[in-house]
Design a protein around this motif. Structure first.
Motif, PDB file in Angstrom:
ATOM      1  N   LYS A  57       0.818  -1.217   0.000  1.00 29.75           N
ATOM      2  CA  LYS A  57       0.000   0.000   0.000  1.00 29.75           C
ATOM      3  C   LYS A  57       0.854   1.271   0.000  1.00 29.75           C
ATOM      4  CE  LYS A  57      -3.633   2.368   2.634  1.00 29.75           C
ATOM      5  NZ  LYS A  57      -4.542   2.559   1.494  1.00 29.75           N
ATOM      6  N   GLU A  58       1.965   1.246   0.757  1.00 36.97           N
ATOM      7  CA  GLU A  58       2.783   2.447   0.835  1.00 36.97           C
ATOM      8  C   GLU A  58       3.417   2.813  -0.503  1.00 36.97           C
ATOM      9  OE1 GLU A  58       5.359  -1.003   2.452  1.00 36.97           O
ATOM     10  OE2 GLU A  58       3.256  -0.350   2.511  1.00 36.97           O
ATOM     11  N   ILE A  59       3.544   1.824  -1.400  1.00 38.85           N
ATOM     12  CA  ILE A  59       4.080   2.070  -2.745  1.00 38.85           C
ATOM     13  C   ILE A  59       2.961   2.419  -3.719  1.00 38.85           C
ATOM     14  CG2 ILE A  59       5.237   1.004  -4.728  1.00 38.85           C
ATOM     15  CD1 ILE A  59       6.928  -0.593  -2.769  1.00 38.85           C
ATOM     16  N   THR A  60       1.927   1.594  -3.736  1.00 40.57           N
ATOM     17  CA  THR A  60       0.867   1.759  -4.731  1.00 40.57           C
ATOM     18  C   THR A  60       0.051   3.031  -4.523  1.00 40.57           C
ATOM     19  OG1 THR A  60      -0.582   0.340  -3.395  1.00 40.57           O
ATOM     20  CG2 THR A  60       0.667  -0.708  -5.168  1.00 40.57           C
ATOM     21  N   SER A  61      -0.219   3.387  -3.275  1.00 41.73           N
ATOM     22  CA  SER A  61      -1.035   4.567  -2.992  1.00 41.73           C
ATOM     23  C   SER A  61      -0.371   5.838  -3.516  1.00 41.73           C
ATOM     24  CB  SER A  61      -1.277   4.681  -1.489  1.00 41.73           C
ATOM     25  OG  SER A  61      -2.062   5.813  -1.204  1.00 41.73           O
ATOM     26  N   LYS A  62       0.914   5.977  -3.250  1.00 42.01           N
ATOM     27  CA  LYS A  62       1.646   7.151  -3.716  1.00 42.01           C
ATOM     28  C   LYS A  62       1.746   7.160  -5.241  1.00 42.01           C
ATOM     29  CE  LYS A  62       6.227   9.295  -3.666  1.00 42.01           C
ATOM     30  NZ  LYS A  62       7.641   9.157  -3.219  1.00 42.01           N
ATOM     31  N   ALA A  63       2.030   6.000  -5.827  1.00 42.32           N
ATOM     32  CA  ALA A  63       2.190   5.908  -7.283  1.00 42.32           C
ATOM     33  C   ALA A  63       0.894   6.269  -8.003  1.00 42.32           C
ATOM     34  CB  ALA A  63       2.647   4.510  -7.674  1.00 42.32           C
TER      35      ALA A  63
END
Length: 337
Positions: A57-63
């Motif tokens: 989530k910490e990667i996908t949400s920002k992306a």
């Protein structure tokens, strides 16, 4: 002695059970994190844009947030109806376009115009305006009005020199709607990849790009029924765009006949003979532009022309409801009977 042995044995079994459960919990937690599906939807480009991304989530949400911001920026810049857009200024004055990003996309569009024999044309804006598709106050023009309008339609009126686009008369106007959505998808794709996402689905109102796989499986993309709410079937794709055009997107009915927003730039009238076209290709910009070609050329001729482009697959729904598709799709197109 036997009691002590049994106690040690039970203790060992208990420890093993705890270790196994801990291992299973760790694996489950890892998989939930790894295969977490993040989703965000925004309204822009006159439609709902949704991005699904698989991963932590910490990667996908920002992306996803950054990718949607990029699409919003493109929508603002390339919208010919936005007074702040260089395209709007070009359409209403004789001031040339010099913005490098816009010029690069126009170069691609003009190349497709040449390759398609003028079937694809970004200068159809005067026709769209005449028929009321910008104001949504639909109007059926006279043959003389169409003839007069056609004097200002044709990509030959556009001159591209030294990184600047000019036009040979004030009444010439352009609309990049036939390539802008594909460009927005391609740019959002770059953002996702550069931010660590390798599995995602970008959906811009039915125009889709599938990045990587959905876990261990291919992404399933439905083929819309142009005369209904459901789907005609689906394709399974990976690292491909599935782009479509249809006479059902923007249209009005007059005297029982459908008039839609896809114009033949030579006649000035909405096309006939095709309900929808879906293209499957690795480049969403190229795919979006070429979806218009079977509408202008006709279904059979359009199919033959598109099959000449390497690795491009096409599905055409004719006016009678017949489904035509490229030979490579024979074993991969899943039609609902």
């Amino acid at each position: 002695m036997k009691i002590r042995f049994k106690m040690r044995k039970l203790k060992l079994i208990f420890i093993i059970i705890i270790v196994v459960f801990a291992g299973l919990w760790a694996i489950r937690s890892y998989n939930e994190r790894r295969f977490h599906v993040e989703k965000e939807t925004r309204f822009m480009m006159d439609t709902y844009v949704t991005i699904y991304a698989i991963g932590p989530k910490e990667i996908t949400s920002k992306a996803i947030d950054l990718a949607l911001n990029r699409i919003q920026g493109i929508d603002t810049k390339f919208n010919s109806l936005n007074p702040k857009s260089p395209i709007y200024t070009f359409n209403h004055t004789l001031e040339p376009i010099s913005d490098k990003e816009i010029i690069n996309l126009i170069q691609t569009a003009l190349k497709i115009s040449e390759e398609s024999g003028g079937a694809f044309d970004i200068s159809i804006a005067p026709l769209a305006e005449l028929w009321g598709f910008y104001s949504k106050e639909y109007y059926f023009p006279t043959s003389q009005e169409i003839k007069d309008c056609l004097a200002n339609v044709g990509y030959q009126h556009l001159l591209l020199n030294n990184g600047k686009l000019t036009k040979d008369n004030m009444a010439v106007r352009i609309d990049l709607g036939g390539v802008a959505k594909g460009y927005a998808i391609s740019e959002a794709l770059k953002v996702l990849k550069s931010n660590g996402v390798n599995s995602a689905l970008i959906d811009t109102g039915g125009d889709i790009y599938a990045l990587g796989k959905k876990g261990s499986k291919l992404w399933k993309v439905g083929i819309k029924d142009p005369r209904g709410e459901g789907t005609l079937g689906y394709v399974e794709v990976e690292d491909l765009a599935v782009m479509g055009s249809g006479d059902y997107e923007r249209f009005f009915i007059k005297d029982g006949k459908r008039y839609h927003h896809i114009f033949n730039p030579k006649t000035g009238y909405p096309t006939e003979g095709v309900q929808s076209v879906i293209l499957i290709y690795n480049d969403p910009v190229i795919a979006q532009a070429w979806t218009k070609i079977p509408f202008i050329m006709g279904p059979e001729k359009g199919l033959k022309r598109l099959e000449r482009i390497p690795n491009m697959d096409v599905i055409i729904i004719t006016e009678s409801g017949k489904t035509l598709y490229s030979s490579r799709l024979k074993h991969s197109l899943n039609l609902i009977k």
